[in-house]
Scaffold this active site. Structure first.
Site, PDB file in Angstrom:
ATOM      1  N   CYS A  16       0.853  -1.198   0.000  1.00 26.63           N
ATOM      2  CA  CYS A  16       0.000   0.000   0.000  1.00 26.63           C
ATOM      3  C   CYS A  16       0.885   1.242   0.000  1.00 26.63           C
ATOM      4  O   CYS A  16       2.112   1.164   0.045  1.00 26.63           O
ATOM      5  CB  CYS A  16      -0.918   0.013   1.217  1.00 26.63           C
ATOM      6  SG  CYS A  16      -0.023   0.044   2.786  1.00 26.63           S
ATOM      7  N   CYS A  19       3.336   1.683   2.827  1.00 28.63           N
ATOM      8  CA  CYS A  19       4.571   0.911   2.641  1.00 28.63           C
ATOM      9  C   CYS A  19       5.561   1.722   1.816  1.00 28.63           C
ATOM     10  O   CYS A  19       6.760   1.779   2.110  1.00 28.63           O
ATOM     11  CB  CYS A  19       4.277  -0.409   1.931  1.00 28.63           C
ATOM     12  SG  CYS A  19       3.174  -1.520   2.810  1.00 28.63           S
ATOM     13  N   CYS A  83      44.245 -25.465  -6.004  1.00 29.43           N
ATOM     14  CA  CYS A  83      44.144 -26.297  -4.801  1.00 29.43           C
ATOM     15  C   CYS A  83      43.077 -25.712  -3.876  1.00 29.43           C
ATOM     16  O   CYS A  83      42.490 -24.672  -4.146  1.00 29.43           O
ATOM     17  CB  CYS A  83      45.490 -26.378  -4.079  1.00 29.43           C
ATOM     18  SG  CYS A  83      46.077 -24.792  -3.464  1.00 29.43           S
ATOM     19  N   CYS A  86      43.331 -22.163  -2.647  1.00 26.75           N
ATOM     20  CA  CYS A  86      42.864 -21.160  -3.606  1.00 26.75           C
ATOM     21  C   CYS A  86      41.363 -20.932  -3.427  1.00 26.75           C
ATOM     22  O   CYS A  86      40.875 -19.801  -3.474  1.00 26.75           O
ATOM     23  CB  CYS A  86      43.129 -21.621  -5.041  1.00 26.75           C
ATOM     24  SG  CYS A  86      44.850 -21.923  -5.446  1.00 26.75           S
ATOM     25  N   ASP A 497       3.749 -40.870   0.207  1.00 22.70           N
ATOM     26  CA  ASP A 497       2.362 -40.547  -0.088  1.00 22.70           C
ATOM     27  C   ASP A 497       1.770 -41.715  -0.885  1.00 22.70           C
ATOM     28  O   ASP A 497       2.491 -42.467  -1.536  1.00 22.70           O
ATOM     29  CB  ASP A 497       2.302 -39.260  -0.906  1.00 22.70           C
ATOM     30  CG  ASP A 497       0.904 -38.948  -1.373  1.00 22.70           C
ATOM     31  OD1 ASP A 497       0.003 -38.904  -0.533  1.00 22.70           O
ATOM     32  OD2 ASP A 497       0.722 -38.775  -2.594  1.00 22.70           O
ATOM     33  N   ASP A 697       3.764 -36.212  -4.442  1.00 24.02           N
ATOM     34  CA  ASP A 697       3.622 -35.635  -5.786  1.00 24.02           C
ATOM     35  C   ASP A 697       2.552 -34.555  -5.903  1.00 24.02           C
ATOM     36  O   ASP A 697       2.430 -33.933  -6.940  1.00 24.02           O
ATOM     37  CB  ASP A 697       3.299 -36.747  -6.794  1.00 24.02           C
ATOM     38  CG  ASP A 697       1.866 -37.242  -6.665  1.00 24.02           C
ATOM     39  OD1 ASP A 697       1.376 -37.330  -5.525  1.00 24.02           O
ATOM     40  OD2 ASP A 697       1.239 -37.532  -7.696  1.00 24.02           O
ATOM     41  N   ASP A 701       1.067 -32.331  -0.656  1.00 22.71           N
ATOM     42  CA  ASP A 701       2.300 -32.917  -0.127  1.00 22.71           C
ATOM     43  C   ASP A 701       3.386 -31.868   0.104  1.00 22.71           C
ATOM     44  O   ASP A 701       4.395 -32.159   0.752  1.00 22.71           O
ATOM     45  CB  ASP A 701       2.853 -33.977  -1.097  1.00 22.71           C
ATOM     46  CG  ASP A 701       1.928 -35.169  -1.250  1.00 22.71           C
ATOM     47  OD1 ASP A 701       1.308 -35.551  -0.246  1.00 22.71           O
ATOM     48  OD2 ASP A 701       1.829 -35.708  -2.363  1.00 22.71           O
TER      49      ASP A 701
END
Length: 824
Positions: A16, A19, A83, A86, A497, A697, A701
């Site tokens: 709004c 804000c 290495c 680094c 599930d 799925d 879930d």
């Protein structure tokens, strides 16, 4: 004073005008800020920064008042790292850039992932920070997608070229040195010693120059790396030998020895190790390249009545593309005309071609067998299924496991400690060894510098992640981040599930029981009209049943779905509600006793009853049966054989759930639960058994997937479920769940082996190289042997990681992969 900077930031949370006012006041409070403008419609703020204020200060001010700037990631390709030390250095300099909230660097992938508020940190600042640390960086977003592979090939060719040159120049030095041992020690100033000096100079100034160009600046900055160790070791041996050749009088009597062969062989052997390492490292990243190679390079686009060959990058959404027999599909889309049989084994793992006709979806990269198809493109570039899969694999490969934190702490201090040990070794031998001790002290100090390779420690974890996640992608398992690999290894209970996970998710209507006076076909048609707006698997079964009977499903208005309960709406002017018995209770609709009794009997037979209410009256019960997936029983048995507890969680009727669980050998069942109840079930399983993996799925879930220690989504499920998961099982088969667990354990075992080898190698051989065992009659280690052992350690770690390409439980899917696209 720096020049003013114009900044535009995205802002979250504004709803709004008040804000907007708070955001503006927060930004104006910064010193030197002017021209602040906040747009509520676009959720962006623009301002001009002057004085001492920085972009990071603006982001911090917004976060403090509750309107944070969303985080984003910048990817950089880093060159010059050799290495683990680094890696630590690059991470530190990137994290120090104002505004950066986190930086992760992967040695094997040569890539940095930097997290920061969007718009606050520029890529130029990040590249400059890396350059100031002595490395080269470039933006991956601006690069050609094929560029990383091309640069890797270029690096491999350069290493091979330098290795050949070093070997050719080093061979005469070694031969001359051996001849010197046979004919007597060559003294400085002799022709043979001068030849060795010239050849050694060519080796160090040519092929060996890379070690000095990268190692010496790091040493001078106080941040030495592996290149610094090589530069110190080879350089010290070379300079000592050069003094012995040109000015032997400067050295103590009988101390003018030549170590040219050590300096050149150090360079040659380390180049050999890095060449083998680059070759092996290239093989670790082949998974993404294989995925992207499935896409054709061009597409046959229809322009009116003509066909035009268009590069894949030139495809646009809405283009009409013709796919002839034997061609690969260029992009994701929907068939508009023609029929054919498409080999989708690269996304489904199923070898039988799938019939395609108008209205069917096509996935880019699949192979058209018989028939010609025209499809309308609806996704291109990074939005295609293939690109999303490759991006997910790449993101996982670039991630870090929690175990890597220990490695980072050790390697961050490793090289300076090694230099200190080498210095102590030199002084100890110089003081304690019999004269002339200078040469012996130098040889042992150089051996310490060369043997102490942190490369193996730095490569131990990322290479295993790269190979393991690539192998997983090829078998239909996509890890969103590498950390999920480690967490999945630790799970003790797998909660599954039911609908769409353990069962096919394609139920069919088996019974329709209506109240007196309600025609069966009317009940089914009205239920189908309402369910046509739902994405639940049971809804599809109702719609299919009406279609099979030739019934027309009326349009539904005012459709509303309540997770875990059911759906309501207006169909053909009637108020229709469809769902579980608790939904009727929630709506205040009294259950018909006869229908309720019949529903209980159907549930006891393993079927799922759903209740239909018309205009506030309980009107019918529709019973549906969902067949158990092929291989589900075997998958559950395999999980239990691995010592895991297996549970089933479902919102379905408890009697139906119990029947399915018995058929699968599952003892622990949480049935009739709402989405919040699934979360509580996960928490209960965790308290009873330990870390939980949840597999699901559907939309309902998503909370449980997020709550679980590891969430695994079936890739054929909804976008919300897939987005909530840590791991995506792209094929619908539960075999891929067993694959994921097997690969997780294999990868973590491989990492433990690599880390043990890398740490044990250094712990055992540094004291030997320092000569600690010599007073007890033990051996010492020459710089040449040290260089060979050092190169072998990195190649060993990479070779061990590459074994993961054969890891996994069960037989591989046919052809390229077992991957399924997310539905559009």
């Amino acid at each position: 004073m720096p020049d003013p900077v114009t900044l535009t930031l995205p802002v979250e949370g504004m709803s709004c005008a008040s804000c907007v006012g708070r955001v503006e006041r927060a930004l104006r409070s910064l010193p030197g800020v002017r021209d602040v403008a906040v747009n509520l419609a676009t959720h962006r703020a623009s301002l001009v920064l002057g004085g001492a204020a920085r972009p990071a200060d603006a982001a911090a001010a917004l976060a403090e008042v509750g309107y944070p700037v969303p985080e984003t990631e910048t990817l950089l390709a880093i060159e010059g790292m050799s290495c683990a030390s680094c890696v630590g250095r690059v991470e530190r300099v990137l994290a120090a850039v104002p505004g950066v909230t986190g930086a992760s660097v992967n040695l094997a992938a040569r890539r940095a992932t930097i997290r920061h508020p969007e718009g606050v940190v520029s890529t130029d600042d990040l590249v400059a920070a890396v350059a100031a640390a002595g490395y080269e960086a470039r933006s991956l977003e601006a690069a050609d997608p094929a560029d990383p592979a091309a640069r890797q090939d270029q690096e491999g060719r350069a290493l091979r070229r330098d290795l050949i040159a070093a070997a050719l120049l080093s061979t005469p030095v070694v031969v001359l040195d051996m001849g010197g041992h046979v004919l007597g020690r060559l003294h400085g100033g002799s022709a043979t010693a001068v030849v060795q000096a010239v050849l050694a100079t060519l080796v160090l100034a040519g092929p060996g120059r890379r070690f000095f160009l990268r190692g010496v600046p790091g040493l001078l900055r106080g941040h030495p790396d592996m290149n610094a160790l090589v530069a110190l070791g080879a350089g010290a041996a070379y300079l000592y030998s050069l003094v012995s050749t040109l000015a032997p009088a400067l050295l103590p009597a009988d101390a003018a020895h030549l170590y040219f062969e050590a300096s050149v062989l150090i360079v040659t052997l380390i180049l050999l190790g890095r060449t083998l390492e680059a070759r092996a490292r290239g093989r670790t990243g082949q998974a993404i390249a294989r995925l992207m190679d499935l896409a054709p390079k061009t597409a046959r686009v229809l322009r009116g009545d003509a066909e035009a060959q268009v590069p894949l990058a030139g495809l646009r959404i809405g283009d009409l593309v013709r796919v002839r027999p034997g061609e690969r599909v260029a992009a994701d889309g929907v068939v508009v005309s023609g029929t054919g049989h498409v080999d989708e084994s690269m996304v489904t793992g199923e070898p039988v071609p799938v019939h395609k006709g108008p209205g069917d979806r096509m996935v880019g990269g699949t192979l058209n067998g018989r028939g010609s198809l025209d499809l309308r493109v609806d996704a291109v570039g990074s939005a295609t299924v293939l690109a999303q899969i490759a991006a997910m694999v790449e993101r996982a490969q670039g991630g870090k496991l929690p175990i890597q934190a220990l490695v980072d702490r050790v390697t961050g201090r490793f090289v300076p400690v090694v230099i200190g040990i080498a210095g102590v070794t030199f002084l100890a031998w110089l003081v304690l060894a019999p004269a002339p001790a200078l040469g012996t002290a130098l040889v042992n100090a150089v051996a310490v510098l060369i043997i102490a390779c942190p490369c193996a420690m730095g490569l131990a974890t990322p290479t295993a992640i790269m190979v393991g996640t690539g192998r997983a992608a090829g078998r239909g398992v996509l890890f969103r981040d590498g950390a999920a690999l480690q967490r999945l290894r630790d799970v003790r209970v797998v909660a599954l599930d039911k609908t769409g996970t353990l069962t096919e998710g394609r139920p069919r209507v088996t019974d329709i029981v209506t109240a007196r006076g309600v025609p069966e076909e009317d009940a089914l048609a009205l239920a189908a009209g309402l369910e046509s707006r739902s994405e639940h698997p049971l809804a599809g079964a109702v719609v299919a049943a009406a279609r099979d009977r030739g019934l027309r499903a009326p349009e539904a208005d005012g459709f509303e779905a309540l997770e875990g309960f059911g759906v309501t709406g207006w169909v053909a002017g009637r108020a229709v509600a469809l769902g579980a018995p608790r939904y009727l209770d929630r709506l205040g609709i009294a259950a018909d006793p006869d229908l309720a009794a019949r529903a209980e009997r159907l549930a006891g037979e393993g079927r799922t009853p759903i209740h239909l209410a018309l205009d506030g009256r309980h009107a019918a019960v529709l019973a549906l049966a969902d067949p158990v997936k092929a291989g589900a029983r075997e998958a559950v048995a395999s999980l239990k054989a691995r010592g895991l507890a297996v549970a089933m969680v479902t919102g379905d009727d408890p009697r139906t759930a119990a029947s399915v669980a018995r058929s699968l050998g599952i003892d622990d069942v949480a049935a009739g639960v709402l989405p919040g109840g699934k979360v509580e079930a996960v928490q209960r399983f965790r308290a009873a058994h330990g870390p939980v993996a949840f597999v699901g799925d559907g939309i309902n879930d998503a909370p449980a997937l997020a709550e679980a220690d590891v969430g695994l989504a079936i890739g054929t499920g909804t976008d919300i479920a897939v987005d909530s998961a840590d791991v995506v099982l792209m094929s619908g088969s539960l075999d891929s769940l067993v694959e994921a667990l097997a690969l997780s354990r294999a990868v973590m075992a491989n990492i433990r082996q690599n880390l043990f080898w890398a740490f044990a190698y250094n712990a055992a051989l540094i004291p030997v190289a320092a000569g600690v065992l010599v007073p007890f009659g033990g051996p010492t280690l020459s710089p040449i042997l040290a260089a060979g052992a050092m190169a072998f350690s990195s190649v060993f770690v990479l070779g061990n990681a590459l074994r993961l390409r054969r890891a996994g439980g069960g037989s591989p899917p046919p052809k390229a992969a077992a991957l399924k696209p997310r539905p559009a």
